[in-house]
Structures are given as C-alpha cells and as structure tokens.
Design a protein around this motif. Structure first.
Motif, PDB file in Angstrom:
ATOM      1  N   GLU A   1      -4.011  -0.422  -0.444  1.00  0.00           N
ATOM      2  CA  GLU A   1      -5.054  -1.431  -0.582  1.00  0.00           C
ATOM      3  C   GLU A   1      -4.972  -2.189  -1.908  1.00  0.00           C
ATOM      4  OE1 GLU A   1      -9.042  -0.094   0.734  1.00  0.00           O
ATOM      5  OE2 GLU A   1      -8.072   1.844   1.126  1.00  0.00           O
ATOM      6  N   ASP A   2      -4.093  -1.732  -2.796  1.00  0.00           N
ATOM      7  CA  ASP A   2      -3.932  -2.317  -4.121  1.00  0.00           C
ATOM      8  C   ASP A   2      -5.250  -2.315  -4.898  1.00  0.00           C
ATOM      9  OD1 ASP A   2      -2.434  -3.440  -6.202  1.00  0.00           O
ATOM     10  OD2 ASP A   2      -2.938  -5.488  -5.604  1.00  0.00           O
ATOM     11  N   ILE A   3      -5.958  -1.204  -4.820  1.00  0.00           N
ATOM     12  CA  ILE A   3      -7.206  -1.046  -5.564  1.00  0.00           C
ATOM     13  C   ILE A   3      -7.242   0.356  -6.176  1.00  0.00           C
ATOM     14  CG2 ILE A   3      -8.478  -2.610  -4.023  1.00  0.00           C
ATOM     15  CD1 ILE A   3      -9.877  -0.091  -2.907  1.00  0.00           C
TER      16      ILE A   3
ATOM     17  N   PHE B   1     -10.495  -1.958 -12.957  1.00  0.00           N
ATOM     18  CA  PHE B   1      -9.785  -0.984 -13.790  1.00  0.00           C
ATOM     19  C   PHE B   1      -8.335  -1.415 -13.909  1.00  0.00           C
ATOM     20  CE2 PHE B   1      -7.348   2.983 -14.375  1.00  0.00           C
ATOM     21  CZ  PHE B   1      -7.965   3.473 -15.513  1.00  0.00           C
ATOM     22  N   GLU B   2      -7.861  -1.538 -15.139  1.00  0.00           N
ATOM     23  CA  GLU B   2      -6.488  -1.953 -15.429  1.00  0.00           C
ATOM     24  C   GLU B   2      -6.102  -3.224 -14.666  1.00  0.00           C
ATOM     25  OE1 GLU B   2      -3.806   1.348 -14.969  1.00  0.00           O
ATOM     26  OE2 GLU B   2      -4.564   2.339 -16.786  1.00  0.00           O
ATOM     27  N   GLY B   3      -7.024  -4.166 -14.647  1.00  0.00           N
ATOM     28  CA  GLY B   3      -6.770  -5.467 -14.053  1.00  0.00           C
ATOM     29  C   GLY B   3      -6.836  -5.530 -12.545  1.00  0.00           C
ATOM     30  N   LYS B   4      -7.233  -4.438 -11.906  1.00  0.00           N
ATOM     31  CA  LYS B   4      -7.338  -4.420 -10.448  1.00  0.00           C
ATOM     32  C   LYS B   4      -8.751  -4.032 -10.027  1.00  0.00           C
ATOM     33  CE  LYS B   4      -2.480  -3.287  -9.564  1.00  0.00           C
ATOM     34  NZ  LYS B   4      -2.158  -4.596  -8.933  1.00  0.00           N
ATOM     35  N   GLU B   5      -9.071  -4.317  -8.762  1.00  0.00           N
ATOM     36  CA  GLU B   5     -10.381  -3.980  -8.209  1.00  0.00           C
ATOM     37  C   GLU B   5     -10.599  -2.473  -8.246  1.00  0.00           C
ATOM     38  OE1 GLU B   5     -12.811  -4.170  -3.940  1.00  0.00           O
ATOM     39  OE2 GLU B   5     -10.927  -5.274  -4.190  1.00  0.00           O
ATOM     40  N   LEU B   6     -11.803  -2.074  -8.594  1.00  0.00           N
ATOM     41  CA  LEU B   6     -12.201  -0.667  -8.602  1.00  0.00           C
ATOM     42  C   LEU B   6     -13.368  -0.471  -7.647  1.00  0.00           C
ATOM     43  CD1 LEU B   6     -12.257   2.261  -9.816  1.00  0.00           C
ATOM     44  CD2 LEU B   6     -13.884   1.364 -11.506  1.00  0.00           C
ATOM     45  N   SER B   7     -13.221   0.488  -6.732  1.00  0.00           N
ATOM     46  CA  SER B   7     -14.342   0.935  -5.911  1.00  0.00           C
ATOM     47  C   SER B   7     -14.902   2.200  -6.543  1.00  0.00           C
ATOM     48  CB  SER B   7     -13.889   1.214  -4.469  1.00  0.00           C
ATOM     49  OG  SER B   7     -14.984   1.667  -3.679  1.00  0.00           O
ATOM     50  N   GLN B   8     -16.070   2.071  -7.171  1.00  0.00           N
ATOM     51  CA  GLN B   8     -16.708   3.208  -7.832  1.00  0.00           C
ATOM     52  C   GLN B   8     -17.777   3.760  -6.878  1.00  0.00           C
ATOM     53  OE1 GLN B   8     -19.067   2.600 -11.535  1.00  0.00           O
ATOM     54  NE2 GLN B   8     -17.510   3.915 -12.472  1.00  0.00           N
TER      55      GLN B   8
END
Length: 263
Positions: free
Chosen positions: A120-122, A244-251
């Motif tokens: 998913e590149d996340i 996070f680190e330039g990519k989407e983060l699902s928290q």
C-alpha cells in the motif's frame, strides 16, 4: 441511553466487507484473570490472527508499559527479540513480561514502531491495549490511558460473556471520533507461548472479508460477541499523526478483550 443504543444499532447494521487481511498488533498472554502474584509472560506480535496469515516484522517499540491504579510501569527492559512462525512465514516479534503484585486491573500498552506496508506504500502504527486482572477486583479498566488514539471499553474487558455484547468508545487525543472504521478480529489461532507458533485454529473467517463497524457521532460502537476467546478491535486512522518519513501513516487504536462461555 438513546445515543448509546443508536450507536449499537449503527454498528450492527454496518458490519460490512473490507480488506480481507486485517493487520492486528497483539499484546498476548493466555490467562488474563489471575489469582496469584508473579511474573506474567507476554508476546508482542504483529499478525493476521483470524486466518493465521502473514506475520509482519516488528521493530523495537517506541513504548511498552502497564498501567495499574494510575501508576505507569515501564516494561521496555523486559523485551526479548524472537521469531514468530505463522502459517505463511516467520517474522520478528518480542517476548516480554509484567510483574503482577497487587489486585486490580493492569492495562498493557504498546506503541510499536511504524511498520511499512509495501503493498500500500504506507506506514501503519497500531497503538494497542490489552488487560489483566488479579483477584477479580475491578479498579480502572474503564479509564482512558491518555494515548494519542485508543478504544476505551465500556464492558469489563477480561470477562465478557459469549453471546453478549462489547461496547467501546473511540478517542483521538481524548476526544470522541465519529464515523471511525473499526475492523473486528477473532484470535482463532492463539500463540503457543513455548513454541513461538500458533496453536490449532478454532474457527475460520466468515465469507466477505473483514468484519467492520462504524462508530456513532459520539465515538461509540457495539459488537455482539458470538464466541469465547480473544477479540480485537482496530479503529483505523484515528490517531493525529498522519505522516512518517514522508509517507502516509495510518495511526490506529487497537484493543483486545477476552470472552468466555457461560457454563
């Protein structure tokens, strides 16, 4: 009461298909209702426990601790790296322990390092809670833990009856989250504490993909617990951190509860 019932009906009506493979962060021990004091063994695993599927590598958690009667007990120094063997692969996980001395509730909290999901590149970060109780004395199981995002139980999470319901409230920075998507997972294959692999599965996922509910306007959801065992609930993307680190983060907020058959 009307709003709570509305939330229960909404969640029941909106159990729909989602992604077939739900990621779930575990903080696991087989016995959650304790009689004696002592060291309780724990396993931290990032897994697909319903279908005994793919295991994801865990990095060293950002935080791992227990809460007991308002006191925070740091557990980071109990972490021991290990490999957990799922049905499809093996991956990095952790053994750990918590010293249980006094009666009451112990809330176990892990804030794992974000995991990169290549497909998913996340990144995914599932802030997870599970519970122990010693002596049958309820203390603070229903209190928020002050996490960035969490699910607060409205039913005692260590002895829910199969056939009854579980109600939780989704919070982000202490405020209720309306319309949160909550994936629901049964731990069909519990980990073998000695062998670091799953035991025999006791159920199979239902057709149609992951079970999903939505929280109501006040953050509440209710789910009917059909079977004894461990049930997990993950409120997806409800945390305030989105990159996070330039990519989407699902928290995500995760909670595990234990259900029993009435005999």
């Amino acid at each position: 009461m009307h709003k709570l019932l509305t939330g229960a009906l909404l969640a029941s009506a909106l159990m729909v298909s989602s992604a077939a493979n739900a990621h779930f962060q575990l903080v696991y021990t087989p016995q959650v209702n304790l009689v004696k004091a002592g060291d309780v063994p724990l396993k931290l695993i990032f897994w697909h426990p319903f279908e005994n599927g793919h295991v994801m590598d865990m990095g060293t958690p950002e935080a791992f601790y227990a809460l007991h009667k308002g006191k925070k007990i740091d557990l980071m120094d109990t972490l021991v790296p290990m490999r957990f063997q799922g049905s499809a692969n093996d991956a990095d996980a952790f053994d750990a322990s918590v010293k249980v001395k006094r009666s009451g509730d112990y809330t176990l909290v892990v804030r794992p390092a974000p995991y990169y999901e290549e497909s998913e590149d996340i990144y995914i970060q599932q802030i997870a809670k599970s519970y122990l109780n010693k002596g049958g004395l309820p203390t603070d199981w229903n209190e928020p833990a002050g996490l960035k995002t969490e699910i607060v139980p409205l039913n005692k999470p260590t002895n829910i009856l199969a056939g009854s319901t579980f109600t939780g409230r989704v919070l982000s920075q202490g405020k209720p989250v309306a319309g949160a998507e909550i994936e629901i997972e049964y731990m069909a294959a519990e980990p073998d504490m000695d062998a670091n692999k799953p035991q025999m599965a006791s159920a199979k996922p239902a057709p149609g993909g992951a079970l999903v509910a939505l929280s109501d306007e006040n953050g509440y959801f209710t789910f009917g617990i059909p079977k004894a065992g461990f049930w997990g609930f993950a409120a997806l993307g409800t945390g305030p951190d989105t990159e996070f680190e330039g990519k989407e983060l699902s928290q995500d907020a995760v909670i595990w509860v234990r259900a029993y058959d009435l005999k």
